[in-house]
Every structure is written in structure tokens, then in C-alpha cells.
Design a protein around this motif. Structure first.
Motif, PDB file in Angstrom:
ATOM      1  N   PRO A   3     -11.441   1.647   5.754  1.00 11.05           N
ATOM      2  CA  PRO A   3     -12.910   1.657   5.873  1.00 11.05           C
ATOM      3  C   PRO A   3     -13.577   1.177   4.579  1.00 11.05           C
ATOM      4  O   PRO A   3     -13.050   1.365   3.478  1.00 11.05           O
ATOM      5  N   PHE A   4     -14.754   0.595   4.746  1.00  8.26           N
ATOM      6  CA  PHE A   4     -15.517   0.085   3.611  1.00  8.26           C
ATOM      7  C   PHE A   4     -16.685   1.022   3.315  1.00  8.26           C
ATOM      8  O   PHE A   4     -17.402   1.444   4.222  1.00  8.26           O
ATOM      9  N   ARG A  60     -11.019 -10.348  -1.703  1.00 11.06           N
ATOM     10  CA  ARG A  60     -11.121 -10.877  -0.350  1.00 11.06           C
ATOM     11  C   ARG A  60     -12.481 -10.499   0.234  1.00 11.06           C
ATOM     12  O   ARG A  60     -13.074  -9.482  -0.120  1.00 11.06           O
ATOM     13  N   VAL A  61     -12.953 -11.333   1.169  1.00  6.80           N
ATOM     14  CA  VAL A  61     -14.190 -11.067   1.888  1.00  6.80           C
ATOM     15  C   VAL A  61     -13.905 -11.180   3.379  1.00  6.80           C
ATOM     16  O   VAL A  61     -13.221 -12.108   3.820  1.00  6.80           O
ATOM     17  N   VAL A  62     -14.407 -10.223   4.155  1.00 11.59           N
ATOM     18  CA  VAL A  62     -14.303 -10.255   5.615  1.00 11.59           C
ATOM     19  C   VAL A  62     -15.683  -9.958   6.186  1.00 11.59           C
ATOM     20  O   VAL A  62     -16.528  -9.342   5.530  1.00 11.59           O
ATOM     21  N   ALA A  63     -15.918 -10.406   7.417  1.00  8.97           N
ATOM     22  CA  ALA A  63     -17.196 -10.156   8.080  1.00  8.97           C
ATOM     23  C   ALA A  63     -17.052  -9.001   9.063  1.00  8.97           C
ATOM     24  O   ALA A  63     -15.999  -8.797   9.669  1.00  8.97           O
ATOM     25  N   ARG A  64     -18.148  -8.258   9.227  1.00 17.17           N
ATOM     26  CA  ARG A  64     -18.194  -7.149  10.178  1.00 17.17           C
ATOM     27  C   ARG A  64     -19.365  -7.342  11.127  1.00 17.17           C
ATOM     28  O   ARG A  64     -20.337  -8.050  10.814  1.00 17.17           O
ATOM     29  N   PHE A  77     -17.854  -0.760  11.726  1.00 16.97           N
ATOM     30  CA  PHE A  77     -16.408  -0.523  11.735  1.00 16.97           C
ATOM     31  C   PHE A  77     -15.653  -1.593  12.520  1.00 16.97           C
ATOM     32  O   PHE A  77     -14.427  -1.522  12.651  1.00 16.97           O
ATOM     33  N   ASP A  78     -16.380  -2.588  13.050  1.00 11.29           N
ATOM     34  CA  ASP A  78     -15.770  -3.657  13.838  1.00 11.29           C
ATOM     35  C   ASP A  78     -15.706  -4.919  12.989  1.00 11.29           C
ATOM     36  O   ASP A  78     -16.732  -5.543  12.710  1.00 11.29           O
ATOM     37  N   GLU A 133     -30.485  -0.641   5.800  1.00 13.89           N
ATOM     38  CA  GLU A 133     -29.853   0.670   5.908  1.00 13.89           C
ATOM     39  C   GLU A 133     -28.969   0.668   7.153  1.00 13.89           C
ATOM     40  O   GLU A 133     -29.338   1.128   8.226  1.00 13.89           O
ATOM     41  N   ILE A 134     -27.776   0.103   7.019  1.00  8.79           N
ATOM     42  CA  ILE A 134     -26.867  -0.087   8.138  1.00  8.79           C
ATOM     43  C   ILE A 134     -26.388   1.257   8.671  1.00  8.79           C
ATOM     44  O   ILE A 134     -26.211   2.202   7.923  1.00  8.79           O
ATOM     45  N   ARG A 135     -26.155   1.326   9.978  1.00  7.47           N
ATOM     46  CA  ARG A 135     -25.662   2.558  10.574  1.00  7.47           C
ATOM     47  C   ARG A 135     -24.387   2.990   9.867  1.00  7.47           C
ATOM     48  O   ARG A 135     -23.449   2.228   9.703  1.00  7.47           O
ATOM     49  N   GLY A 136     -24.353   4.253   9.450  1.00  6.04           N
ATOM     50  CA  GLY A 136     -23.216   4.768   8.699  1.00  6.04           C
ATOM     51  C   GLY A 136     -23.538   4.966   7.233  1.00  6.04           C
ATOM     52  O   GLY A 136     -22.932   5.779   6.553  1.00  6.04           O
TER      53      GLY A 136
END
Length: 324
Positions: free
Chosen positions: A57-58, A256-260, A266-267, A315-318
Motif C-alpha cells: 500500500p502507498f 519507480r512510478v505507477v498509476a492508480r 488501492f487499484d 483529498e483522495i479517499r483514504g
């Protein structure tokens, strides 16, 4: 825990080695970093159940504003880097346990993309950063200027900057915050020789925000250069990514960079899909290496990425799970 020397010795493009190092660092930080430990508990993640890189998790980056994201308990950090903030906003705080580690990271990234600093002169046009304390960018630029052996900081004395650059026979990098580069382009439109123009993002409320391509065209036309390079970094990170033009950034081997999915943090998304950007910065050894940023963009199959802007209503969910 993986040693810092091993982190900076990771082979470029070796995904298996990167995954092993990331999981090892995750297991350390899941226990040693209290805000990350609490966040994992609140989202129902058992660290022992995390077996692959994609399962890690990030941590929402906003928690650097409200919590001490730090692994070293009572051992004081050597520095605390802070983010720039407009009036009324809270700055992020990143305790830096070891300035030697930070220097190893930014020197390693610079050498990866630009080679030996001694072949360059670095001119830094960073007025708003110089006017406040705690800027990791100013610290980095100061040390790189010393490594280059020529260049310097310029607050708003554009005449001195252009005079000194014109008399400098070495290849040059002009590193500037976006609004200052725009001011220089608008007021002087100097045609720069043997110079890489590198913007470090953000109008900081001083100028209107423009699409990156439009802004870069203004600078290219004014300075007589074919491309505008960019540096992607932030107070919450230890490492930097660089773009040699076209707003496409590449990372050093330990990043590294990844997109969500913007609506489901969490996806994780496949390459080529637009989403929020998550960053793994293994040089964040003593804070948290797994950061959910508020930037939006696209990550290509080769790991390079494009930053398209900030996420609206960031303010992203989480994010609010640990904000009291």
C-alpha cells in the motif's frame, strides 16, 4: 533491512532485484514508521500478507502535513525539509535522518542523466525557495553547484545571471522555478548558447498556470532552445526524476512510478492508463518509500511517466484515515 549502499547499486531495469529490495524495505517501515504502521492497520493490511510489489500500500502524501513520517524514534534527523505552501496552507515536513543519504541520492540521479557534474556549470534561479528555510531543492542545488565548480544562485538579478552565463565557456544548466524562467523569458528573451534550460515546476501563485506544452513553447521561443528539461522532485521524496523534453520523466534505478485509479486508490492501473501517480522511492529509507501523490499522469510500459497536473479535490479517499 536492505543497506543504503545496496539500494544505490540496484541495476537499472532489474525489476526482480527492485521488487526484493522494496519488499525488504516495506517490512522494515511497516513496523518502524508509526504513521505508516497505523495506516496499514486502518486499511486492514497485515504486513506479513504482503508478498509482491503490487500488494504494497502507498501512504497518502497529505499525511506528511499532519504526522511525523519518520522511522528513527528518538534519534533526531539531521534536517527537516519542508514543502512550499501558499498562504493558509500547511507545509509538509520530511525528517531527513541522513543528509549524506540525500546527497548520495541526488548526486546519483544527476550523474545518471547528465554525467559528471564537473563538466557543467549550474545556474539556479530559485527566488521563492531561497526566501524560505527547509528547501530540499536549494540544498541540492547548492551541493551540485559546488560539484560543478562554477555557477551560482541568482535571486532576481537577471542582468548578472545573463552576464555570468555569457562569459562562462562550459556547458551550462539553468535550473529555475517556472515563474522566474517565464519572467526572464518575457523581459529579456535571451538566446542562450550551450545551455540546458531546466524548470522545476509550479507557478507558486505568481503567474497563471499554463498547459506544460504551451509553457515550454514560450521558453523555447524566448531562449532559442529546442527542448525544456524538467526536474521532478518534492520535499516528501529523497530522489528526483528528470525529463530531457516533452514532459516525459525517467527515474533512477532505485525509483519507480505507477498509476492508480483516482476513485479507488488501492487499484493500480496498467501502463498507458491515466491516473493518480504513486511513487516508490527506495532512498526514503527512514521515512516512507511508498507515496501516493496528488499528481495525475500516465506511466508508459518502459517506466517513464508524464505529469498532467494535480488531481482536483486532492483529498483522495483514504487520505483522511489518520487525519485528526
Amino acid at each position: 533491512m536492505i543497506s543504503t549502499d545496496d539500494i544505490f547499486r540496484l541495476p537499472a531495469g532489474d525489476e526482480a532485484a527492485f521488487g526484493v529490495a522494496a519488499l525488504e524495505l516495506f517490512r522494515y517501515q511497516a513496523t518502524a514508521c508509526p504513521p505508516y504502521r497505523d495506516y496499514l492497520r486502518l486499511i486492514g493490511v497485515q504486513p506479513d500478507a504482503v508478498r509482491t510489489l503490487r500488494d504494497i500500500p502507498f501512504l497518502p502524501i497529505v499525511l506528511f502535513k499532519s504526522h511525523n513520517v519518520y522511522c528513527c524514534g528518538d534519534t533526531p534527523p539531521e534536517a527537516v525539509f519542508t514543502s512550499s505552501a501558499t498562504t493558509g496552507m500547511t507545509s509538509s515536513r520530511h525528517p531527513m535522518r541522513s543528509l549524506a543519504l540525500y546527497e548520495q541520492a541526488f548526486r546519483g540521479a544527476f550523474r545518471t542523466f547528465y554525467g559528471d557534474p564537473a563538466r557543467w556549470s549550474l545556474y539556479a534561479l530559485l527566488p521563492n525557495y531561497l526566501r524560505r528555510k527547509g528547501s530540499s531543492l536549494v540544498y541540492m542545488a547548492d551541493r551540485l553547484i559546488a560539484d560543478c565548480g562554477s555557477g551560482g544562485f541568482y535571486l532576481d538579478d537577471y542582468d548578472a545571471l545573463l552576464r555570468d552565463m555569457a562569459h562562462d565557456p562550459k556547458p551550462k544548466i539553468l535550473l529555475g522555478v517556472s515563474y522566474a524562467l517565464w519572467d526572464l523569458a518575457e523581459r529579456y528573451a535571451p538566446k542562450l548558447r550551450d545551455t540546458v534550460v531546466m524548470e522545476t515546476g509550479g507557478m507558486k501563485g505568481y503567474r497563471e498556470e499554463l498547459p506544460k506544452a504551451a509553457f515550454h513553447k514560450i521558453l523555447c521561443d524566448a531562449f532559442g532552445v529546442a527542448q525544456i528539461h524538467s526536474e521532478y522532485g518534492m520535499a516528501e521524496l529523497t530522489s528526483q526524476a528528470y525529463s530531457a523534453g516533452g514532459n516525459r520523466f525517467r527515474c533512477p534505478a532505485w525509483m519507480r512510478v505507477v498509476a492508480r485509479d483516482i476513485n479507488d486508490p488501492f487499484d493500480l492501473l496498467p501502463p498507458g492508463a491515466r491516473g493518480g501517480l504513486n511513487i516508490i522511492d527506495l532512498a526514503n529509507v527512514y521515512s516512507c518509500a511508498f507515496i501516493q501523490t496528488q499528481d495525475a499522469g500516465i506511466v508508459a510500459p518502459d517506466g517513464s511517466f508524464v505529469v498532467e497536473g494535480r488531481i482536483d479535490h486532492a483529498e483522495i479517499r483514504g487520505c483522511n484515515l489518520l487525519v485528526q
